[in-house]
Design a protein around this motif. Structure first.
Motif, PDB file in Angstrom:
ATOM      1  N   ASP A   1      59.369  23.859  83.911  1.00  0.00           N
ATOM      2  CA  ASP A   1      58.662  22.510  83.519  1.00  0.00           C
ATOM      3  C   ASP A   1      59.549  21.612  83.321  1.00  0.00           C
ATOM      4  OD1 ASP A   1      59.886  22.527  81.046  1.00  0.00           O
ATOM      5  OD2 ASP A   1      59.636  24.126  79.943  1.00  0.00           O
ATOM      6  N   LYS A   2      57.910  20.480  82.390  1.00  0.00           N
ATOM      7  CA  LYS A   2      58.578  19.390  81.924  1.00  0.00           C
ATOM      8  C   LYS A   2      59.535  18.354  81.743  1.00  0.00           C
ATOM      9  CE  LYS A   2      53.535  17.480  82.399  1.00  0.00           C
ATOM     10  NZ  LYS A   2      52.761  18.589  81.759  1.00  0.00           N
ATOM     11  N   GLU A   3      60.385  20.056  81.497  1.00  0.00           N
ATOM     12  CA  GLU A   3      61.381  19.362  80.257  1.00  0.00           C
ATOM     13  C   GLU A   3      62.380  19.919  80.749  1.00  0.00           C
ATOM     14  OE1 GLU A   3      60.312  20.814  76.184  1.00  0.00           O
ATOM     15  OE2 GLU A   3      58.717  19.976  76.558  1.00  0.00           O
TER      16      GLU A   3
END
Ligand code: 4AD
Ligand code: MG
Length: 468
Positions: free
Chosen positions: A189-191
């Motif tokens: 994911d984005k993190e």
């Protein structure tokens, strides 16, 4: 056509009508002995611990007898007669012998008796052919059958809960992940964290540690249910009482309180032990002779004794007094500790000398779902503690108050996204209810007298071992 009979039938039933007629038996050779005039072959087909004796004329069966060694599989047609020798009622006079499979004596590992359990674990694919494992596996079947019978007779429904789940019932974080993501290159994911939303089920999933939470949905609609299935725990416990894959029986009952819960626990175990004594005596006598010569006596004594009900707080007092009088425990005892197996066994084997149902545990050492007592410190959990085994059952009355349950879930930081459906049982038509889990292999340890849990399941899974 000559008919095949299983050995259990020939040795257990009234076979007078079959005497002096031709029958067929098939099975595996345990031993072959004899001289130039007569050969005796002991054959076992797994239906019963005992072998049937085949008497063969060495002149007639020279070729077959050469191929028959311990472990070979054969079929024998011949006359069933009353046995001349002692030890068995009937035997077969061979007229025709078929060798289905030889067992090369130079490599077949089960030649002599008295192999160690450790060695037998290494040949887990063949150990089932020993007398000991035959006895244990037949008893496993009898106990499973007894469990279904017990609940069926009492109006419980067999309820199937999922093996793949997103919730960690016991909150111990000991779950095996279930995923089809590429472990070399999982989506992120984005993190930068693994994106479980792209996984097979669209979320993080694992193998269940207990069917209880779903079982509660069954009990709060059907009244009384039980589960009986495999459970999985990724705990790194290399002990004679822990498996990574074990079978658990989890009854769950609406409108049961602490008294009716512990009554059912006691009645259930006694029923199963009595069943073993009533239905498995051949295998028990063998195990009593070969494995543990106080086994039958111990089983009988459990059926006849009342189990003790012991509040945790009183149990701690007894243990503290024992320690003060000089009894050496490896782990220190004080109010609040989770009892180690040495403490449980002290209470059961030394102090009370009978099974103990411990109740009212500190809430910190028990799972979030247990009903909270008014003292604010303890919960209505119950562990049934057994001689030699320690904990055989864990159960509790369930917290039915939505507010108290929610507060506990928040205190323990259990993610709400996994729990909304469970909390709904307390939002809509909440009811008092209770249940417990019996570890099937812990029961099997008790009823067979076997010392290691790896030896009461056909194919044990433990840290570092998933052979066969
Ligand atoms: O005490 P436990 O963790 O309780 C539960 O899972 C509850 N959800 C049960 C319930 O209330 N429905 O486990 C229950 C029993 C233990 O008492 C023990 O007999 C067995 O399961 N058990 C194991 N058996 C073999 N290997 C393991 N690693 C086990 N962990 C628990
Ligand atoms: Mg427990």
């Amino acid at each position: 056509m000559t008919k095949r009979f299983e050995i259990a039938y020939l040795l257990k039933e009234d076979v007078k009508a079959l005497l002096n007629t031709n029958i067929i038996v098939k099975g595996w050779v345990r031993t072959k002995r004899g001289n130039k005039n007569v050969a005796f072959i002991a054959v076992n087909d797994g239906s019963i611990i005992h072998n049937i004796q085949v008497v063969a004329d060495p002149a007639k069966f020279e070729e077959e007898l050469r191929r028959i060694t311990t472990g070979a599989c054969i079929g024998v047609e011949g006359k069933l007669v009353e046995s001349q020798g002692s030890g068995q009622a009937v035997e077969i006079q061979a007229e025709k012998i078929v060798v289905y499979g030889e067992a090369d004596p130079d490599s077949y590992p089960l030649q002599k008796k008295g192999h160690s359990m450790e060695f037998l674990r290494e040949i887990g694919h063949l150990r089932l052919r020993t007398n000991t494992f035959g006895a244990v596996m037949r008893m496993r079947h009898e106990m499973a059958y007894a469990i279904h019978t017990f609940f069926h007779e009492r109006g419980f429904f067999y309820f199937h809960t999922p093996l793949i789940t997103a919730s960690d019932c016991e909150g111990a974080g000991e779950m095996f992940h279930v995923s089809t993501l590429d472990p070399e290159n999982p989506p992120r994911d984005k993190e930068g964290k693994i994106d479980w939303e792209q996984d097979f089920f669209g979320k993080f999933t694992a193998l269940t540690v207990s069917g209880q939470l779903e079982g509660e949905l069954g009990a709060t609609s059907l009244g009384k249910i039980y589960t009986f299935g495999p459970t999985f725990r990724a705990e790194n416990s290399n002990t004679p009482r822990h498996l990574a894959e074990f079978w658990m029986i989890e009854p769950e009952m609406a409108f049961y309180d602490l008294d009716s819960l512990t009554q059912l626990e006691e009645e259930f175990i006694k029923y199963l032990v009595r069943w073993a004594l009533d239905h498995c005596m051949d295998d028990l006598e063998f195990l009593n002779k070969m494995i543990d010569n106080s086994l039958i006596e111990r089983l009988k004594s459990v059926v006849d004794t009342d189990f003790v009900r012991l509040p945790y707080t009183e149990g701690i007092k007894i243990l503290e007094e024992a320690a003060a009088k000089g009894h050496k425990f490896e782990f220190p005892v004080s109010w609040g500790v989770d009892l180690a197996s040495e403490h449980e066994r002290y209470l059961v084997e030394h102090h009370f000398k009978k099974p103990v149902i411990m109740i009212d545990y500190p809430k910190e050492i028990k799972a979030f779902y247990m009903k909270q007592n008014d003292d604010g410190k303890t919960v209505q959990g119950t562990d049934v503690l057994f001689p030699q085994i320690g904990e055989i059952i864990g159960g509790s009355v369930r917290e039915e108050s939505y507010d108290k349950l929610l507060k506990r879930i928040e205190e323990l930081n259990i993610p709400m996204k996994d729990m909304w459906w469970y909390l709904d049982t307390r939002r809509y038509g909440s009811c008092p209810h209770a249940g417990f889990g019996l570890g099937f292999e812990r029961l099997m340890l008790f009823v067979t007298g076997m010392a290691n849990i790896r030896d009461v399941i056909p194919f044990p899974r433990t840290p570092g071992n998933a052979n066969f």
